[in-house]
Structures are given as C-alpha cells and as structure tokens.
Design a protein around this motif. Structure first.
Motif, PDB file in Angstrom:
ATOM      1  N   ASP A 408      11.122   3.246  11.092  1.00 57.75           N
ATOM      2  CA  ASP A 408       9.896   3.052  11.682  1.00 57.75           C
ATOM      3  C   ASP A 408       9.092   2.060  10.558  1.00 57.75           C
ATOM      4  O   ASP A 408       8.253   1.192  11.135  1.00 57.75           O
ATOM      5  CB  ASP A 408       8.983   4.487  11.669  1.00 57.75           C
ATOM      6  CG  ASP A 408       9.716   5.255  13.026  1.00 57.75           C
ATOM      7  OD1 ASP A 408      10.368   4.762  13.690  1.00 57.75           O
ATOM      8  OD2 ASP A 408       9.436   6.673  12.872  1.00 57.75           O
ATOM      9  N   GLU A 409       9.282   2.392   9.305  1.00 55.27           N
ATOM     10  CA  GLU A 409       8.733   1.680   8.294  1.00 55.27           C
ATOM     11  C   GLU A 409       8.830   0.322   8.317  1.00 55.27           C
ATOM     12  O   GLU A 409       8.360  -0.619   8.348  1.00 55.27           O
ATOM     13  CB  GLU A 409       8.917   2.257   6.995  1.00 55.27           C
ATOM     14  CG  GLU A 409       8.392   1.689   5.904  1.00 55.27           C
ATOM     15  CD  GLU A 409       6.873   2.243   5.702  1.00 55.27           C
ATOM     16  OE1 GLU A 409       6.463   3.206   6.664  1.00 55.27           O
ATOM     17  OE2 GLU A 409       6.246   1.856   4.914  1.00 55.27           O
ATOM     18  N   ALA A 410      10.375   0.098   8.734  1.00 52.13           N
ATOM     19  CA  ALA A 410      11.030  -1.382   8.798  1.00 52.13           C
ATOM     20  C   ALA A 410      10.350  -2.097   9.929  1.00 52.13           C
ATOM     21  O   ALA A 410      10.022  -3.272   9.895  1.00 52.13           O
ATOM     22  CB  ALA A 410      12.324  -1.322   8.928  1.00 52.13           C
ATOM     23  N   LEU A 411      10.158  -1.325  11.238  1.00 47.66           N
ATOM     24  CA  LEU A 411       9.465  -1.960  12.367  1.00 47.66           C
ATOM     25  C   LEU A 411       8.233  -2.540  11.919  1.00 47.66           C
ATOM     26  O   LEU A 411       7.748  -3.594  12.458  1.00 47.66           O
ATOM     27  CB  LEU A 411       9.646  -1.063  13.429  1.00 47.66           C
ATOM     28  CG  LEU A 411      11.040  -0.747  13.995  1.00 47.66           C
ATOM     29  CD1 LEU A 411      11.218   0.292  14.913  1.00 47.66           C
ATOM     30  CD2 LEU A 411      11.482  -2.093  14.743  1.00 47.66           C
ATOM     31  N   LYS A 412       7.456  -1.670  11.348  1.00 51.39           N
ATOM     32  CA  LYS A 412       5.979  -2.032  11.141  1.00 51.39           C
ATOM     33  C   LYS A 412       6.107  -3.421  10.250  1.00 51.39           C
ATOM     34  O   LYS A 412       5.149  -4.239  10.541  1.00 51.39           O
ATOM     35  CB  LYS A 412       5.483  -0.995   9.976  1.00 51.39           C
ATOM     36  CG  LYS A 412       4.137  -0.398  10.174  1.00 51.39           C
ATOM     37  CD  LYS A 412       3.822   0.740   9.557  1.00 51.39           C
ATOM     38  CE  LYS A 412       3.715   0.922   7.920  1.00 51.39           C
ATOM     39  NZ  LYS A 412       3.570   2.152   7.379  1.00 51.39           N
TER      40      LYS A 412
END
Ligand code: F6R
Length: 636
Positions: A408-412
């Motif tokens: 999720d963090e990487a997608l952000k």
C-alpha cells in the motif's frame, strides 16, 4: 566455559548449583559445539545397534540444522550409515503439499535426507496434505507404526517460545498422541519469516503427542539463543503444567537439554548464582548481585543494610569487602560514573572516571544501523548529542530495509511518481508487479528498488531534521539482505568488504552498532556479525588502536543495568526530538509489516524503554532523568 567431551545423562540437581533444576542440562560455548556432540551421540547410538533398525525421532526448525550438518559430515567420512535407520518426524504443517518450500518434508530433504544413504521407505513424516476426514486414521497409523517398531530409540527436540515440543501447544495433555492441532499465534509469528508473512503460515499442524514423545528411550532437546532463555528456565525449573507442555519432560528419566550460553542465561544458577552456591566474586557479579538486592528490597543502593545483605544470602559480599558502607559507596559510584551527557567524551576534562576519552575532542564516528531506522529508534538522543557536540558523525545503513515496506505504501509513492512524470510504462509495470505478485514469489527488482528508495528518503528526512549533512549518510545495501524474501542469505565476502572499506575510509574513533541479539528476523544478529568480522580483519591497522566499539540495543530489549557502561540521559524535550526523528520513518508507522508480539509502534516502544531505564537508575538512587539511552562497550 569448557565443553564436555561427551553428553552423559546425569541426574538433574545432582550438584548444589543446579538444585532448582529438574531436567539435566548442559551448556556449551556455542550452538556449533553443542550440535557436534549431539550428532556424535546419535552416530554412536546408531553404530551400537550393529545393523539392527535404529528408530530416530527428528525435529525441524532452526535448532537442529547444525546437528544435521554434522550427521551429513559423519556420513560422508564413512563413520555412519543410515541404511538401518528408520526416522519419524515430529510434525508437519496442515494443509501443505510435500513439495511446498516450507513443508517439513522439503526441510528434511534439504538438510538431511538427500545427503545420506537412508532408504526412502524408512522415512516417516506426517502427511500434511490429506482431507479432514482422513486425519484421524492417518494419525492413528503413524502412532501404531512407531509402536510396532518398538518405539523411538532417540528423539531430537527443539522448543518453541510457547514451550511447545513438536507442535504440542499450551493446553496439550500429557496423554496426547499424534493428532491435528491449531498453532499458537506466537508460533505462527515465529514462523512468519519462513513463510514471508504471518498470514501465509498455516493455522494447523499434525504433531506427535506428548505421550508419543515421552515413550522415547532417549530424548535430547536443543535450544539456542537469548530468545529461548525464559522458556528454557521455565521448562527446567518451573512446575509441570499443560500450559507449558515442555515441562512434562521433567518426568522423563533419560533426557538432556543442550544449550548455548545465551539460552541458559535465565537458569537460576546463571541469573542469581549467589542463591545456589558460594560465589567467586568479581566486580561484574558483585554489581549484578547488589542491583538484584536493591530491586528485591525496593531500596536505593545507599540505604541497603547489613540485614538486607544477610537475609538475602549476600553476607559473604560484605564480609569480603570488610565494611558495608564502602561496599554501598563502591556500587553507587560504579553506576553513577556510567552517566554522562558527553557520549563522545568531555573535552578538557579529566576522563579517568568517564565512560569515554576526552581526546580527541572532535571524534570521527560511525553509527551502524542494521535497518534504516535503528539509528534514531535506538540511539536518537545520543545521535543528536554527538552532532551538537561537534563530532564528525557518519551513519551507515547496513540494509535497505525494503522488505518492511508494505505494498500500500509503495503504491502511494508510484502514484506520486506518475503524477510528476506521467510516464505510463514504468508506472504500469511496477503497479502490475505489486498487484499481481503471488504469495511465495520473490519481490521484483523494480519493487525492491522502489521500497529501498522510500526508506532511504525517510533516513534523509530524519537526518536533516537532526542537522546531519546528507553526505555523511552511507547506504550500504548489503547484498545478503537483497533476496526479495524475508529469509536472508548468509553473509558473504561482499558484505564484509563493503563494511571494511567504509571503516577504513572513515577511520573512526567510535563505532556504534546494534548489539540486539533478540531481533526476531535475525537481521540485527547478521549485521553485528558482519561488523565483528570486518573489525577483526583490520584490527591491526594503526587507526584501530584508537577505535572503541559501543553496542546499543534495538527496539526489542535493553541491557541489564550491570552491563551498562555508558548511560546518556535525555531531557523531556530531547525525548520529543527523538520521537519526531523516528516519525520521519512513515513507512514503519501504523500498520508495521513485521511487528512481532509487541503491538506498540516503534517510537512508543523506544520511548517507554528509555523511560524505564531512567526509572531503574532512579530507583537505585541516581538522579531522576526523563529517559536514558544505554550502551555497552565491546572490547576487540
Ligand atoms: C519442529 C518442531 C518444533 C520446533 C520449535 C523450535 O519439528 O517440532 O517444536 O522444534 O518450534 O523451532 P526453532 O528451532 O526454529 O526455534
């Protein structure tokens, strides 16, 4: 510590010092030496059967790997054949395919069976890939097969932090037999690194029961490392209870528990030796005993009376010192002089009783940080002081820490990236790689790189906040870590060389490193070993004569007070400054990927630990500080 030449089973509690112990145990200086001797016992036992079947019970997990390595060596040297050995493994995950990389079937092939001459028909491992209605019958057959062959001659065991043996989790009955069980959450957490995340760990397993294990003619249980010390003490000294199933072993009359030093630390004879025997006192033991006395009596050091010493078995300490007053003053001063606001030494001051040297006034310093946030979590307060006091501070981030960044963090971040450069191709590729990755597949190089960059940017933010120039940050990205899985490679020459080169370039007067051996995924341990080995290879260079190594503890534990050699106090505002530096590590906030059993966020864990250390100092009669960071010197 002298290692025994042979493992002979002794009656537990035979010696005065082990009078609290109900199971015979032997402590070795290293897991390697302990494993070697256990392998030797197995080989001798197989050979003494003279071509008759030898029934060998086997365990999996990290503990027996060394024993298997030595068994393979014995076999390769022609000292033993496994042709007449019939093996029964303790357990297998349910539901799992034999061919799954984490099945115990695969584990046994990799570590033992594919390297020795055991006929495949002699290998028995519970089948973890059967339907629910076949489980009962299969378990019964497993149990019957062991009994028909006359029972197990030698059973090797490990122990879990829940005190499970096999997978007999708390609640297991002493009459239990082979059966399906539900794994304890702690056990699943401990297996999470093998399965690349706790959600991937099976919820159930098939395991031999307590009574199956207890019927073995000889049992040897292995436990290595600090992580096991509490459960080992409970197993050997605690009351028998199904809440700690390993305690049932106290009723076996031919069992030995084989430990390394760290795993034996919580046995009474090591933790409070003065309770069990006359001690040969040295300064460290004296300190340990008096701090224990102060805690027990809830009195500060300078208020301890002769009666306190006498009533708690420490009369000899006073007798030896000659005078109570001198003894209390001595311990008070010993602890007092660990406290300093000058972690790099106080310039132009007498340093006879200070933890660090006054000269040179401006030191070159490397802080090694295993993950990208350990520097601020573990020594953020000291870090700031070193910068403010004018030292040349460098931080070496040993690993990229990429595995701990959530998808999720990487997608952000790729959304932000796309918003800026509007290039579809890389955006789509990375997004696909994140969203389509199946469980058990390695992370792609692109995603690993992106996640490393996220963590790097957090380090840059935190150090800027602490006024450290970016040129002093060294991102080592040690290769052993870059597997794309939680499980890491063994360190190689490349890791040592990268580390050695940095030390040689900076020629530091001080090195700080994480001496945190209880890190659940072992990365801290590997990082420390790499530093030790690198230092060893250059310790004869001239500049190393002036280099001191200080160990800090990571987020998981603190040094015992008697081990602390430098204590850096922090004011309330310094505590907040440290908290804010930790909060730069956004990817490690809230939903942390590898949190362990402690559900507090890292900043809170660090803060509470530092406050607790300050409280402990205060209770001993030292000044009242808001928080303290603690260090122990390592002499090389
Ligand atoms: C494995 C088994 C378990 C392990 C225990 C310790 O077959 O039965 O009881 O021995 O979970 O695991 P490690 O050795 O990995 O700490």
């Amino acid at each position: 510590m002298s290692n025994p030449k042979k493992i002979t089973h002794e009656k537990p509690g035979k010696f005065e010092e082990s009078r609290f112990e109900k199971i015979h145990s032997l402590t070795f200086d290293s897991a390697k030496n302990g494993s070697k001797l256990v392998a030797k016992e197995i080989v001798d036992s197989i050979n003494s059967k003279k071509n008759k079947p030898f029934i060998l019970g086997l365990a999996t997990g990290s503990s027996p790997i060394g024993v298997y390595k030595h068994l393979v060596e014995y076999y390769k040297k022609g000292k033993v054949s496994f042709k007449n050995v019939i093996t029964f493994n303790l357990d297998e995950y349910y539901q799992i395919n034999k061919s799954h990389p984490q099945s115990y079937f695969t584990f046994m092939q990799n570590h033992l069976f594919s390297h020795i001459d055991i006929p495949s028909g002699n290998i028995n491992i519970p089948n973890g890939n059967i339907k629910a209605d076949e489980v009962l019958v299969n378990c019964k057959k497993y149990e019957e097969k062991i009994n028909t062959l006359g029972g197990i001659d030698f059973q090797l065991l490990g122990i879990g932090r829940t005190a499970h043996i096999g997978f007999n989790e708390p609640g297991s009955n002493k009459n239990s037999v082979t059966r399906l069980i539900v794994l304890d959450p702690i056990t699943r957490e401990d297996a999470s690194s093998d399965f690349n995340g706790v959600n991937m760990v099976p919820e159930k397993a098939i395991t031999m029961g307590i009574s199956t294990i207890m019927k073995s003619r000889r049992i040897v249980l292995l436990a290595w490392g600090h992580k096991k010390s509490k459960i080992v003490a409970k197993t050997i000294e605690g009351p028998i209870s199904s809440n700690a199933p390993a305690t049932f072993l106290q009723n076996h009359d031919n069992i030995s528990i084989i430990l390394d030093k760290e795993a034996s630390d919580d046995l009474t004879k090591n933790k409070t030796p003065w309770v069990v025997k006359e001690c040969k006192w040295n300064d460290h033991l004296r300190k340990k005993a008096i701090i224990w006395l102060s805690n027990k009596t809830k009195k500060p050091l300078l208020k301890l009376t002769l009666r306190d010493y006498n009533e708690n078995g420490l009369a000899t300490l006073v007798a030896e010192q000659g005078n109570l007053h001198d003894l209390n003053i001595w311990i008070f001063n010993e602890i007092q002089k660990t406290i300093t606001g000058w972690p790099g030494g106080k310039p132009d001051h007498d340093d006879t009783y200070r933890p660090e040297r006054a000269k040179p006034a401006k030191k070159r310093i490397i802080i090694f940080s295993p993950h990208p946030d350990d520097d601020v979590i573990s020594m953020g307060g000291t870090f700031v002081r070193l910068i403010e006091q004018g030292h040349e501070v460098h931080v070496a981030y040993q690993t990229s820490g990429n595995i701990a960044v959530s998808n999720d963090e990487a997608l952000k971040f790729i959304e932000v990236m796309y918003g800026i450069d509007k290039k579809d191709s890389l955006y789509n590729e990375i997004k696909k790689q994140i969203l389509l990755k199946k469980d058990g597949e390695p992370e792609s190089k692109n995603v690993m790189h992106l996640k490393s960059l996220i963590r790097k940017s957090e380090c840059i933010g935190a150090s800027k906040f602490l006024n450290l120039p970016q040129k002093n940050l060294h991102f080592l990205n040690l290769p052993f870590y870059e597997t794309g899985f939680i499980k890491k490679n063994d360190p190689s020459e490349k890791d040592y060389n990268i580390t050695t080169e940095l030390i040689k370039k900076i020629k530091p007067h001080q090195i700080y490193a994480a001496g945190d051996l209880a890190d659940p995924h072992g990365t801290h341990r590997i990082c420390l070993d790499i530093i030790f080995k690198s230092i060893e290879s250059i310790k004869n260079e001239k500049f190393m004569d002036n280099c001191w190594l200080w160990l800090y503890r990571g987020a998981w534990q603190e040094w015992n007070i008697e081990d602390i050699e430098m204590a850096i106090p922090m004011s309330p505002s310094q505590v907040i400054q440290k908290r804010n530096a930790i909060l730069f590590h956004q990817s490690q906030k809230d939903k942390v990927m590898f949190q362990g059993n402690d559900k507090r966020e890292f900043w809170l864990r660090a803060e509470e630990r530092n406050k607790k250390t300050a409280k402990k100092y205060n209770k001993l009669g030292m000044a009242e500080y808001e928080a303290i960071e603690a260090f122990k010197r390592y002499y090389f």
